[in-house]
Design an enzyme around this catalytic site. Structure first.
Site, short mmCIF file in Angstrom:
data_model
loop_
_atom_site.label_atom_id
_atom_site.label_comp_id
_atom_site.label_asym_id
_atom_site.label_seq_id
_atom_site.Cartn_x
_atom_site.Cartn_y
_atom_site.Cartn_z
NE ARG A 246 -4.24 -1.51 0.19
CZ ARG A 246 -4.29 -2.63 -0.52
NH1 ARG A 246 -3.30 -2.95 -1.32
NH2 ARG A 246 -5.35 -3.43 -0.45
CD GLU A 275 -2.95 2.98 -5.65
OE1 GLU A 275 -3.95 2.31 -5.96
OE2 GLU A 275 -1.96 2.51 -5.11
CG HIS A 295 -3.23 -1.17 -6.72
ND1 HIS A 295 -3.54 -0.43 -5.61
CD2 HIS A 295 -3.24 -2.47 -6.32
CE1 HIS A 295 -3.74 -1.25 -4.58
NE2 HIS A 295 -3.56 -2.48 -4.99
P1 NAD Z 1 -0.32 -11.65 4.71
O1 NAD Z 1 -1.35 -11.33 5.72
O2 NAD Z 1 -0.18 -13.06 4.22
O3 NAD Z 1 1.11 -11.19 5.25
C1 NAD Z 1 1.32 -9.95 5.86
C2 NAD Z 1 2.50 -10.15 6.82
O4 NAD Z 1 2.79 -8.88 7.41
C3 NAD Z 1 2.17 -11.11 7.98
O5 NAD Z 1 3.10 -12.18 8.02
C4 NAD Z 1 2.25 -10.24 9.22
O6 NAD Z 1 2.80 -10.94 10.31
C5 NAD Z 1 3.19 -9.13 8.75
N1 NAD Z 1 3.03 -7.89 9.51
C6 NAD Z 1 1.89 -7.29 9.95
N2 NAD Z 1 2.18 -6.16 10.60
C7 NAD Z 1 3.53 -6.04 10.58
C8 NAD Z 1 4.44 -5.08 11.08
N3 NAD Z 1 4.00 -3.99 11.74
N4 NAD Z 1 5.76 -5.26 10.88
C9 NAD Z 1 6.22 -6.34 10.20
N5 NAD Z 1 5.40 -7.30 9.69
C10 NAD Z 1 4.08 -7.14 9.88
O7 NAD Z 1 -0.58 -10.66 3.50
P2 NAD Z 1 -0.02 -10.80 2.01
O8 NAD Z 1 -0.98 -11.61 1.22
O9 NAD Z 1 1.40 -11.17 2.03
O10 NAD Z 1 -0.22 -9.28 1.53
C11 NAD Z 1 0.61 -8.23 2.01
C12 NAD Z 1 -0.02 -6.90 1.61
O11 NAD Z 1 0.02 -6.78 0.18
C13 NAD Z 1 -1.51 -6.79 1.94
O12 NAD Z 1 -1.71 -6.27 3.24
C14 NAD Z 1 -2.07 -5.89 0.88
O13 NAD Z 1 -2.19 -4.58 1.35
C15 NAD Z 1 -1.04 -5.91 -0.22
N6 NAD Z 1 -1.58 -6.42 -1.50
C16 NAD Z 1 -1.44 -5.66 -2.61
C17 NAD Z 1 -1.93 -6.12 -3.81
C18 NAD Z 1 -1.74 -5.34 -5.08
O14 NAD Z 1 -2.55 -5.47 -5.99
N7 NAD Z 1 -0.69 -4.56 -5.20
C19 NAD Z 1 -2.58 -7.36 -3.88
C20 NAD Z 1 -2.69 -8.12 -2.72
C21 NAD Z 1 -2.18 -7.64 -1.53
#
Ligand code: NAD
Length: 340
Positions: A246, A275, A295
């Site tokens: 994000r 965005e 995105h």
């Molecule tokens: P996920 O929930 O599998 O993994 C997120 C990880 O972040 C977890 O392991 C969690 O422990 C860790 N985390 C949470 N807070 C933290 C902090 N303060 N410090 C360090 N680590 C922390 O999620 P994911 O599927 O890997 O997705 C990650 C992010 O990608 C999502 O939150 C979403 O915003 C973004 N995303 C973007 C798109 C896109 O189109 N660009 C698509 C999907 C997801």
């Protein structure tokens, strides 16, 4: 027949016009809901008043990017579930959902492979200056060695902030290059890190020890601008930043200042603080070393249908009275139900 009667008269409302660009049709959801006697209503909502009017008596909401604040959530009279098509749910007020007894669910795993691949591709682009050189050639500059200095691939250290589904895919693609992998994620186990060939590090160690810093964690009030002026000061000179999570995780003005100061050599950004990024005068567009995508990190031929099916399945589970594991406020709702 039995479930039809149970669901009869229910209405699931897709509230989000952005989805209309993303999905060619809603036949996947429609078929799954109609089988149960549930009506699917797809609307292109453009104002909060319209949102409240149309959502007030819906049994479930499905959305992707439409801001859903407390003011809307508190007006929902029948809603049992809000499903966010995708992983990040920062557009919805989670606490308001819990207060209203509404399950907030995401779809955690429909596009992890795509986003992890995209993050890796952005890193590769920056580490071989592919788009950078393309931009130089188009300006009439045919000159090897312009811009920042490159190392051999295996001499780079990749740092991951957040190591869930997407971070692990991205690191799994980088690992065969022979890079060192540092991870800051207090919530992942040692086994996960060991399997990924990664070394656990503090936030500061990832910032100061990585050549490529990859953001793979959710945006929330604790993570907003977690990379800002002070964090850039800790980074190696020439660091590369990759963000597919994000835009709000990184203070974008501070990023551009860090590029101007030579701290950051390049950035690959699928997400942006503002965005869509359509203002051609945006300062970010003046940097040849910033690689942007709109995105679209999830893009593939199978992503949309997979996401649609999983999102509809999630809504049906909650309407049936279950609380699926992908319910963000699951613990809080179970606790709340005990006290009601
Ligand atoms: P996920 O929930 O599998 O993994 C997120 C990880 O972040 C977890 O392991 C969690 O422990 C860790 N985390 C949470 N807070 C933290 C902090 N303060 N410090 C360090 N680590 C922390 O999620 P994911 O599927 O890997 O997705 C990650 C992010 O990608 C999502 O939150 C979403 O915003 C973004 N995303 C973007 C798109 C896109 O189109 N660009 C698509 C999907 C997801």
């Amino acid at each position: 027949m039995h479930t039809q009667a149970k669901f009869s008269g229910m209405r699931v409302l897709v509230v989000d016009s952005k989805l209309i660009d993303l999905f060619p049709h809603y036949e996947i959801e429609r078929e799954m809901f109609e089988k149960e006697g549930i009506e699917l209503d797809v609307q292109n909502i453009t104002s909060q008043e319209e949102y409240i009017r149309l959502a007030r008596d819906a049994d479930a909401l499905m959305l992707i990017g439409l801001k859903t604040p407390r003011e809307v959530i508190e007006k929902l009279e029948k809603c049992k579930v809000i499903v966010r098509y995708g992983v990040g749910y920062d557009v919805v007020d989670v606490q308001a959902c819990t207060d209203m007894g509404i399950a907030l669910c995401n779809v955690p795993d429909a596009g992890s492979y795509e986003v992890g691949s995209h993050a890796f591709a952005l890193a590769m682009d920056c580490l071989r200056k592919v788009t950078f050189y393309d931009r130089q050639i188009r300006k009439g500059v045919w000159h090897a060695g312009s811009g920042y200095t490159l190392k051999r691939m295996y001499d780079y250290t990749f740092g991951y902030i957040g190591f869930g589904n997407i971070g692990r895919v991205a690191a799994g693609l980088a690992r065969p290059l022979g890079v060192k992998i540092l991870v800051y994620d207090p919530y992942v186990s040692d086994e996960v890190l060991e399997e990924a060939g990664a070394v656990r590090a503090t936030f500061e160690e990832v910032l100061s020890g990585s050549d490529v810093i990859n953001m793979h964690l959710p945006l929330n009030p604790n993570t907003y601008h977690m990379i800002s002026v002070e964090q850039f000061k800790l980074m190696k000179k020439g660091a590369i930043i990759i963000n597919t999570s994000r835009g709000g995780l990184i203070d974008q003005e501070a990023l551009m200042d860090a590029i101007d100061e030579g701290i950051v050599a390049a950035a690959g950004l699928d997400v942006n603080e503002h965005e869509p990024l359509t203002d051609l005068n945006d300062r970010l567009l003046t940097y040849d070393t910033v690689i942007l995508t709109p995105h679209t990190a999830t893009e593939s031929n199978v992503y949309a249908p997979t996401l649609q099916e999983k999102a509809a399945k999630t809504a049906l589970q909650v309407l049936r009275g279950e609380l699926p594991v992908n319910t963000i406020n699951r613990k809080e709702l179970i606790e709340r139900n005990k006290n009601v």
